[in-house]
Design an enzyme around this catalytic site. Structure first.
Site, short mmCIF file in Angstrom:
data_model
loop_
_atom_site.label_atom_id
_atom_site.label_comp_id
_atom_site.label_asym_id
_atom_site.label_seq_id
_atom_site.Cartn_x
_atom_site.Cartn_y
_atom_site.Cartn_z
N GLU A 97 -9.42 12.95 8.06
CA GLU A 97 -9.27 14.25 7.41
C GLU A 97 -10.60 15.00 7.40
O GLU A 97 -10.65 16.20 7.67
CB GLU A 97 -8.79 14.06 5.97
CG GLU A 97 -7.36 13.54 5.86
CD GLU A 97 -7.04 13.11 4.44
OE1 GLU A 97 -7.38 11.96 4.07
OE2 GLU A 97 -6.48 13.94 3.69
N TYR A 132 3.15 2.79 15.02
CA TYR A 132 3.78 2.93 13.70
C TYR A 132 5.22 3.39 13.70
O TYR A 132 5.91 3.26 12.68
CB TYR A 132 2.93 3.83 12.78
CG TYR A 132 3.19 5.31 12.88
CD1 TYR A 132 2.74 6.04 13.98
CD2 TYR A 132 3.89 5.97 11.88
CE1 TYR A 132 2.99 7.40 14.06
CE2 TYR A 132 4.13 7.33 11.96
CZ TYR A 132 3.68 8.04 13.05
OH TYR A 132 3.92 9.39 13.14
N THR A 174 -8.78 -5.55 4.38
CA THR A 174 -8.72 -4.59 3.27
C THR A 174 -9.76 -5.05 2.27
O THR A 174 -9.71 -6.19 1.82
CB THR A 174 -7.33 -4.60 2.60
OG1 THR A 174 -6.33 -4.35 3.59
CG2 THR A 174 -7.24 -3.56 1.50
N ASP A 216 0.85 -1.19 0.00
CA ASP A 216 0.00 0.00 0.00
C ASP A 216 0.89 1.24 0.00
O ASP A 216 1.80 1.37 0.81
CB ASP A 216 -0.92 0.00 1.23
CG ASP A 216 -2.10 0.95 1.04
OD1 ASP A 216 -2.42 1.28 -0.11
OD2 ASP A 216 -2.69 1.36 2.05
N ARG A 273 -7.05 4.07 13.67
CA ARG A 273 -6.11 5.18 13.88
C ARG A 273 -5.44 5.14 15.24
O ARG A 273 -4.29 5.57 15.39
CB ARG A 273 -6.84 6.52 13.71
CG ARG A 273 -7.46 6.73 12.36
CD ARG A 273 -6.43 6.74 11.26
NE ARG A 273 -7.07 7.00 9.96
CZ ARG A 273 -6.46 6.79 8.79
NH1 ARG A 273 -5.22 6.33 8.77
NH2 ARG A 273 -7.07 7.03 7.67
N GLU A 275 -9.23 4.24 -1.78
CA GLU A 275 -8.04 4.05 -2.60
C GLU A 275 -8.40 3.35 -3.90
O GLU A 275 -9.48 2.80 -4.06
CB GLU A 275 -7.00 3.18 -1.86
CG GLU A 275 -6.62 3.72 -0.49
CD GLU A 275 -5.36 3.06 0.08
OE1 GLU A 275 -4.62 2.40 -0.69
OE2 GLU A 275 -5.15 3.19 1.29
N GLU A 279 -10.00 4.32 4.24
CA GLU A 279 -9.14 5.02 3.30
C GLU A 279 -9.62 4.65 1.90
O GLU A 279 -9.58 3.49 1.51
CB GLU A 279 -7.66 4.64 3.52
CG GLU A 279 -7.14 5.17 4.85
CD GLU A 279 -5.63 5.15 5.01
OE1 GLU A 279 -4.96 4.35 4.32
OE2 GLU A 279 -5.13 5.95 5.81
N THR A 320 -4.59 6.60 0.29
CA THR A 320 -5.82 7.38 0.34
C THR A 320 -5.83 8.45 -0.74
O THR A 320 -4.87 9.20 -0.89
CB THR A 320 -5.94 8.09 1.70
OG1 THR A 320 -5.77 7.11 2.72
CG2 THR A 320 -7.28 8.78 1.85
N ARG A 379 2.27 14.68 13.40
CA ARG A 379 3.55 15.30 13.78
C ARG A 379 3.39 16.82 13.86
O ARG A 379 4.04 17.57 13.13
CB ARG A 379 4.64 14.95 12.75
CG ARG A 379 4.98 13.46 12.66
CD ARG A 379 6.12 13.22 11.66
NE ARG A 379 5.84 13.80 10.37
CZ ARG A 379 5.07 13.23 9.43
NH1 ARG A 379 4.54 12.04 9.67
NH2 ARG A 379 4.84 13.82 8.28
N LYS A 383 -3.72 -1.77 10.37
CA LYS A 383 -4.12 -1.82 8.96
C LYS A 383 -4.45 -3.23 8.49
O LYS A 383 -5.05 -3.39 7.42
CB LYS A 383 -2.96 -1.31 8.09
CG LYS A 383 -2.56 0.12 8.34
CD LYS A 383 -3.49 1.06 7.62
CE LYS A 383 -2.93 2.47 7.57
NZ LYS A 383 -3.77 3.32 6.75
N HIS A 392 -3.27 14.13 1.18
CA HIS A 392 -3.50 13.21 2.30
C HIS A 392 -2.26 13.15 3.21
O HIS A 392 -2.38 13.23 4.44
CB HIS A 392 -3.83 11.81 1.77
CG HIS A 392 -3.94 10.77 2.84
ND1 HIS A 392 -5.01 10.72 3.72
CD2 HIS A 392 -3.12 9.75 3.20
CE1 HIS A 392 -4.83 9.70 4.56
NE2 HIS A 392 -3.71 9.10 4.26
N GLN A 426 -2.83 2.48 15.09
CA GLN A 426 -1.79 2.94 14.14
C GLN A 426 -0.86 3.97 14.78
O GLN A 426 0.36 3.87 14.67
CB GLN A 426 -2.49 3.54 12.92
CG GLN A 426 -1.54 4.04 11.84
CD GLN A 426 -2.29 4.78 10.71
OE1 GLN A 426 -3.51 4.88 10.71
NE2 GLN A 426 -1.54 5.27 9.75
N ASP A 435 -8.90 0.66 2.59
CA ASP A 435 -7.89 0.24 3.57
C ASP A 435 -8.38 0.65 4.96
O ASP A 435 -8.06 1.73 5.46
CB ASP A 435 -6.57 0.94 3.20
CG ASP A 435 -5.49 0.70 4.24
OD1 ASP A 435 -5.56 -0.31 4.95
OD2 ASP A 435 -4.56 1.54 4.31
#
Ligand code: CA
Length: 398
Positions: free
Chosen positions: A342, A228, A241, A110, A221, A185, A183, A328, A126, A237, A117, A224, A217
């Site tokens: 988002e 991650y 899927t 992926d 969150r 995709e 997500e 995404t 971050r 994740k 995104h 994740q 996907d």
């Protein structure tokens, strides 16, 4: 004019012809092609063994030239009046068949190819740093996912359990994800593989990729964001899927190619574009039937050809059935965001749906449907099908 007298503007006319795997009650799964709201049983229609099996893999492995000949044969069958008597009994209404996972999934990768995104998530995960990491505009970032949990549209999606750290807490807890997301995709399916040690150049994309599907996907969150760093996505994740049941062959996308957005800085030579290799696809995301977003695929920074070139540039091989997701699909503003994180600004601005319900992340019982269309000849659009999934509580039987 076709065997079904489809209207000129049908999303599934003879200019589309996506492949899938179907079964009728009491019969084994086999390959079909979608025509309007029917599926054409290909093995008897073309008298071809490649279509008798329960996946597209045998056919996909034959390569592009064979795929083009078969497409021409199908179009003839559907449009020549003298074939009508033979074809009509082999057309089954979609409501009478079950659709299956259309291909045996090989490796699953992926990507993260939408600048919008990636920047949106960078700002959330971050804060205070640059939205994009220093490598982002130099390579299509991706990770290897879990092919065994790729499921076909309509398969219930159990809310994953796992470890996460609630906001402000010092230590993690274990339980059902509280921030389950989508997500939206596009997935690209490899038809003809490539051997170990032979990278696939950007210009060889159409020699290897069979077609595309839609992909959701599912992303926990909270799991994740705790897990991650430093190796990337893992259990947040990999629980499921979902993919659409129809794989649209590249030949149907002849009118959808477009120039990708301008890139700066220029990518390294092995990632240089070989023509207009972006795709003008219009996605739609629905939550419990309400349209919440229209992600524009044409805004994607990295093309699928660049993704394949990057995935193999170290000499990694590919195989028939390998699947890679675009990441995404998000446009520049909220009308085109492809994830709830988002659309709701990390849960801080809930969505208000027309039925009065309010959502940040997914609740049990919620159903997400992603659909898409692409430009076809003469101003028509072709349908890329849809991928749908309903959330069940953890451990609930399917
Ligand atoms: Ca993704």
């Amino acid at each position: 004019m076709t065997a079904l007298d489809l209207p000129q503007d049908s999303l599934y006319g003879v200019d589309n012809l996506p492949y899938g795997v179907f079964s009728r009650p009491g019969e084994t799964p086999r390959v079909g092609v979608r025509v309007g709201d029917h599926v054409l049983d290909l093995a008897p229609a073309l008298d071809d063994q490649d279509f008798r099996g329960p996946t597209l893999n045998a056919f996909m492995a034959r390569g592009r030239d064979r795929r083009r000949r078969v497409r021409d044969d199908i179009r003839r069958l559907l449009t020549e009046p003298r074939q009508r008597g033979r074809v009509v009994p082999l057309l089954h209404p979609l409501r009478t068949v079950r659709l299956h996972l259309p291909f045996d999934v090989g490796d699953y990768v992926d990507f993260y190819a939408s600048e919008h995104h990636a920047a949106n998530l960078g700002r959330m995960f971050r804060p205070g740093s640059e939205p994009l990491t220093p490598n982002w505009k130099h390579l299509p970032i991706g990770y290897h996912g879990r092919s065994g949990t790729v499921v076909v549209s309509g398969t219930p999606v159990a809310r994953p359990r796992g470890q996460y750290r609630p906001p402000g807490a010092a230590a993690p807890v274990f339980g059902p994800s509280q921030r389950l997301d989508i997500e939206a995709e596009v997935g690209f399916v490899v038809g003809t593989g490539s051997p170990l040690g032979q990278p696939v150049p950007v210009g060889a994309f159409t020699d290897h990729v069979f077609g595309l599907c839609l992909l959701n996907d599912w992303s926990a969150r909270d799991l994740q964001s705790w897990e991650y760093v430093p190796l990337g996505p893992f259990l947040g994740k990999s629980s499921a899927t979902s993919v659409s049941p129809w794989v649209v062959p590249l030949e149907a996308l002849a009118y959808a190619w477009t120039g990708p957005p301008e890139r700066s800085p220029e990518p390294l030579a092995y990632l240089a574009d070989a023509g207009p290799q972006g795709l003008d696809l219009g996605l739609e995301v629905r939550l419990n039937g309400h349209l919440v977003s229209r992600p524009p695929y044409a805004a994607m920074y990295w093309t699928p050809a660049q993704m394949l070139a990057h995935m193999t540039v170290n000499g990694a091989s590919t195989r028939t059935g390998d699947l890679y997701g675009s990441g995404t699909v998000s446009g520049p503003d909220e009308t085109g965001y492809g994830s709830l994180i988002e659309l709701t600004r990390n849960g801080e601005q809930p969505l208000r749906l027309p039925d009065g319900s309010i959502r940040t992340f997914l609740e049990d019982g919620d159903e997400i449907t992603i659909s898409a269309t692409a430009p076809g000849p003469g101003g028509i659009r072709i349908g890329l099908g849809e991928v749908t999934g309903r959330i069940t509580s953890p451990g609930e039987g399917t």
